[in-house]
Scaffold this motif. Structure first.
Motif, mmCIF file in Angstrom:
data_model
loop_
_atom_site.group_PDB
_atom_site.id
_atom_site.type_symbol
_atom_site.label_atom_id
_atom_site.label_comp_id
_atom_site.label_asym_id
_atom_site.label_seq_id
_atom_site.Cartn_x
_atom_site.Cartn_y
_atom_site.Cartn_z
ATOM 1 N N MET A 1 0.841 -1.196 0.000
ATOM 2 C CA MET A 1 0.000 0.000 0.000
ATOM 3 C C MET A 1 0.875 1.244 0.000
ATOM 4 S SD MET A 1 -2.909 1.143 2.785
ATOM 5 C CE MET A 1 -1.780 1.111 4.174
ATOM 6 N N ARG A 2 0.454 2.242 -0.754
ATOM 7 C CA ARG A 2 1.130 3.536 -0.760
ATOM 8 C C ARG A 2 0.270 4.553 -0.013
ATOM 9 N NH1 ARG A 2 4.096 5.352 -6.302
ATOM 10 N NH2 ARG A 2 5.927 4.014 -6.080
ATOM 11 N N MET A 3 0.881 5.219 0.955
ATOM 12 C CA MET A 3 0.163 6.199 1.774
ATOM 13 C C MET A 3 0.841 7.550 1.663
ATOM 14 S SD MET A 3 -2.220 6.927 4.077
ATOM 15 C CE MET A 3 -2.731 5.412 4.895
ATOM 16 N N LEU A 4 0.098 8.551 1.195
ATOM 17 C CA LEU A 4 0.582 9.925 1.201
ATOM 18 C C LEU A 4 0.019 10.615 2.436
ATOM 19 C CD1 LEU A 4 1.967 12.397 -0.111
ATOM 20 C CD2 LEU A 4 -0.197 12.844 -1.309
ATOM 21 N N VAL A 5 0.897 11.157 3.277
ATOM 22 C CA VAL A 5 0.500 11.829 4.514
ATOM 23 C C VAL A 5 0.827 13.303 4.372
ATOM 24 C CG1 VAL A 5 0.775 11.938 7.012
ATOM 25 C CG2 VAL A 5 1.007 9.739 5.831
ATOM 26 N N THR A 6 -0.169 14.174 4.510
ATOM 27 C CA THR A 6 0.056 15.605 4.354
ATOM 28 C C THR A 6 -0.148 16.332 5.676
ATOM 29 O OG1 THR A 6 -2.229 16.221 3.791
ATOM 30 C CG2 THR A 6 -0.824 15.429 1.994
ATOM 31 N N SER A 7 0.572 17.447 5.810
ATOM 32 C CA SER A 7 0.476 18.236 7.033
ATOM 33 C C SER A 7 0.898 19.666 6.729
ATOM 34 C CB SER A 7 1.373 17.653 8.123
ATOM 35 O OG SER A 7 1.385 18.470 9.270
ATOM 36 N N GLY A 8 0.451 20.588 7.585
ATOM 37 C CA GLY A 8 0.923 21.958 7.502
ATOM 38 C C GLY A 8 2.295 22.085 8.137
ATOM 39 N N PRO A 9 2.982 23.209 7.885
ATOM 40 C CA PRO A 9 4.356 23.374 8.385
ATOM 41 C C PRO A 9 4.398 23.860 9.832
ATOM 42 C CG PRO A 9 3.749 25.287 7.094
ATOM 43 C CD PRO A 9 2.566 24.359 7.053
ATOM 44 N N LEU A 24 2.915 2.283 9.685
ATOM 45 C CA LEU A 24 2.701 1.828 8.311
ATOM 46 C C LEU A 24 4.001 1.343 7.681
ATOM 47 C CD1 LEU A 24 0.282 4.690 7.304
ATOM 48 C CD2 LEU A 24 -0.275 2.257 7.121
ATOM 49 N N ARG A 25 5.070 2.106 7.865
ATOM 50 C CA ARG A 25 6.362 1.686 7.319
ATOM 51 C C ARG A 25 6.826 0.375 7.954
ATOM 52 N NH1 ARG A 25 11.160 5.619 6.121
ATOM 53 N NH2 ARG A 25 11.425 4.014 4.531
ATOM 54 N N SER A 26 6.628 0.252 9.251
ATOM 55 C CA SER A 26 7.045 -0.970 9.940
ATOM 56 C C SER A 26 6.252 -2.179 9.464
ATOM 57 C CB SER A 26 6.888 -0.805 11.452
ATOM 58 O OG SER A 26 7.702 0.252 11.932
ATOM 59 N N ALA A 27 5.043 -1.953 8.961
ATOM 60 C CA ALA A 27 4.218 -3.035 8.414
ATOM 61 C C ALA A 27 4.555 -3.325 6.961
ATOM 62 C CB ALA A 27 2.740 -2.683 8.553
ATOM 63 N N GLY A 28 5.527 -2.594 6.407
ATOM 64 C CA GLY A 28 5.975 -2.866 5.049
ATOM 65 C C GLY A 28 5.357 -1.999 3.979
ATOM 66 N N HIS A 29 4.628 -0.955 4.362
ATOM 67 C CA HIS A 29 3.979 -0.091 3.375
ATOM 68 C C HIS A 29 4.864 1.101 3.020
ATOM 69 C CE1 HIS A 29 0.369 -2.446 3.805
ATOM 70 N NE2 HIS A 29 0.334 -2.215 5.112
ATOM 71 N N ALA A 371 -7.059 -1.331 9.392
ATOM 72 C CA ALA A 371 -8.205 -0.545 8.923
ATOM 73 C C ALA A 371 -7.837 0.241 7.659
ATOM 74 C CB ALA A 371 -8.683 0.400 10.015
ATOM 75 N N LEU A 372 -6.618 0.750 7.604
ATOM 76 C CA LEU A 372 -6.160 1.468 6.411
ATOM 77 C C LEU A 372 -5.938 0.506 5.255
ATOM 78 C CD1 LEU A 372 -3.635 3.833 8.202
ATOM 79 C CD2 LEU A 372 -5.869 4.448 7.294
ATOM 80 N N GLU A 373 -5.457 -0.689 5.552
ATOM 81 C CA GLU A 373 -5.266 -1.701 4.502
ATOM 82 C C GLU A 373 -6.602 -2.088 3.885
ATOM 83 O OE1 GLU A 373 -1.289 -3.887 6.343
ATOM 84 O OE2 GLU A 373 -3.303 -4.604 6.883
ATOM 85 N N ARG A 374 -7.624 -2.246 4.720
ATOM 86 C CA ARG A 374 -8.953 -2.585 4.194
ATOM 87 C C ARG A 374 -9.487 -1.467 3.312
ATOM 88 N NH1 ARG A 374 -9.442 -4.705 9.488
ATOM 89 N NH2 ARG A 374 -10.474 -2.800 10.232
ATOM 90 N N LEU A 375 -9.257 -0.222 3.718
ATOM 91 C CA LEU A 375 -9.723 0.913 2.921
ATOM 92 C C LEU A 375 -9.018 0.937 1.565
ATOM 93 C CD1 LEU A 375 -11.424 3.511 2.818
ATOM 94 C CD2 LEU A 375 -9.463 4.725 3.807
#
Length: 377
Positions: A1-9, A24-29, A371-375
């Motif tokens: 799975m590829r996850m883009l995470v956005t945030s303000g500065p 997520l990274r530790s789960a291999g994503h 839950a994110l993987e299912r989505l």
């Protein structure tokens, strides 16, 4: 799975999403952090890959100035602050939305995640490209700003062909049970404190003979306002039999004036590094500081300014783990009295320990990954 995470500065926005990103990274994503360019050093220090969503700017640029760069009059009450914060985050979305859309188009994530104040650009980009969007809380007691965000962001929404900001496909709520609404539909997740990976100061690990009090007003409020309240608190506490730790940006320390001898440290401090060596936290009611203090089992004296997490503060005070001082009632005597009350009454420490235990019982970020993987599927 590829996850883009956005945030303000801003640290209070970025820090809450780091634990889930690492889960997520530790789960291999694959995880990519999308933030304005000037925030790259902070992202780099968290060990996560980053792509810019805009050129460099500070949160004060959009919170304290309109689109033309004209300074905005500082709000004086909660209602004005809610409007101002909403419009400010609308301007943040307008500044980064094209960059977020470009990232989604080029990197093609399976899911886009944002913290719940810088959500507008992520929501818009996900809608344009048909990607699921997840919103994660940045802390308890969030302001109802959606109306004002949408108003300020309306020109960009129209340009992108979006009638209104969409609802999140998944909502992750990291508020502890004490602060969570009974009607919350969010997936519960434990709040895990994260801060800059600074070395732990030696004094944190040494036995202390006097109580140690940390004073902070967060990272944004001092940058857009004055430091007179913090300076008054530090001077007041210097007459008490305590050690004082002042957490403020290094560039602002000189503006506090001469510091008393009882100040053990002053400057930019990672709360996760120094809170284990403290006995009490005096702060502005910011959700990050409030939850970090809860996670370390520390009682609190809270002086909440306009627009802070008043419901969460009320709940914490009602539970017996904190004292609230309205800004209009802050005097040298009231601050000193509140500190003495909290430090001498063991009930405050005991109740703070209970809130810490409640927090620890919540599902970890690693347990939320499925839950994110299912989505994504």
């Amino acid at each position: 799975m590829r996850m883009l995470v956005t945030s303000g500065p801003a640290h209070p926005l970025y820090f809450p999403v780091v634990p889930l990103a690492w889960a997520l990274r530790s789960a291999g994503h694959e995880v990519l952090m999308g933030v304005p360019e000037g925030f790259a050093d902070t992202v780099r220090s968290s060990g996560l890959p980053m792509a810019p969503t805009s050129g460099p700017f500070h949160m004060a640029d959009v919170m304290a100035h309109d689109r033309s760069g004209t300074p905005i009059q500082r709000p004086t009450d909660d209602e004005e602050m809610t409007v101002a914060v909403g419009l400010g985050f609308g301007r943040l979305a307008a500044r980064v939305v094209d960059g977020v859309c470009a990232l989604v188009e080029r990197w093609r994530p399976d899911v886009v995640l944002s913290e719940s104040y810088s959500y507008a650009a992520a929501a818009a980009a996900a809608a344009v490209h048909g990607v699921p969007w997840v919103k994660q809380t940045a802390g308890p007691g969030e302001l109802p700003i959606a109306k004002w965000v949408a108003q300020e962001f309306a020109p960009e929404l129209e340009r992108l062909g979006i009638a209104e900001l969409p609802e999140a496909d998944l909502f992750i709520d990291n508020s502890p049970p004490l602060f969570r609404s009974p009607t919350s539909t969010g997936v519960p997740m434990r709040y895990v404190p994260y801060g800059d990976p600074d070395p732990v100061p030696s004094w944190v690990l040494e036995p202390r003979v006097r109580p140690r009090v940390l004073v902070t007003l967060g990272s944004i409020q001092p940058a857009v306002g004055d430091l007179s309240t913090m300076a008054d608190i530090v001077r007041t506490l210097s007459a008490e039999d305590v050690e004082i730790v002042v957490a403020v940006d290094d560039s602002l320390v000189e503006r506090l004036g001469p510091l008393p001898e009882s100040v053990l440290a002053a400057g930019w401090l990672s709360l996760t590094s120094v809170l284990p060596g403290c006995d009490l936290v005096i702060h502005h009611g910011g959700p990050g500081t409030l939850l970090a203090s809860v996670a370390h089992g520390l009682p609190q004296v809270i002086i909440p300014g306009p627009g802070k997490a008043h419901d969460a503060v009320r709940d914490l005070v009602g539970f017996g783990a904190a004292v609230r001082l309205p800004p209009t009632e802050v005097t040298p005597g009231s601050v000193a009295a509140a500190c003495r009350t909290v430090l001498t009454d063991p009930g405050f420490r005991a109740r703070a320990g209970e809130t810490r235990a409640q927090l620890a019982e919540q599902p970890s970020p690693a347990e939320v990954v499925p839950a994110l993987e299912r989505l994504a599927r």
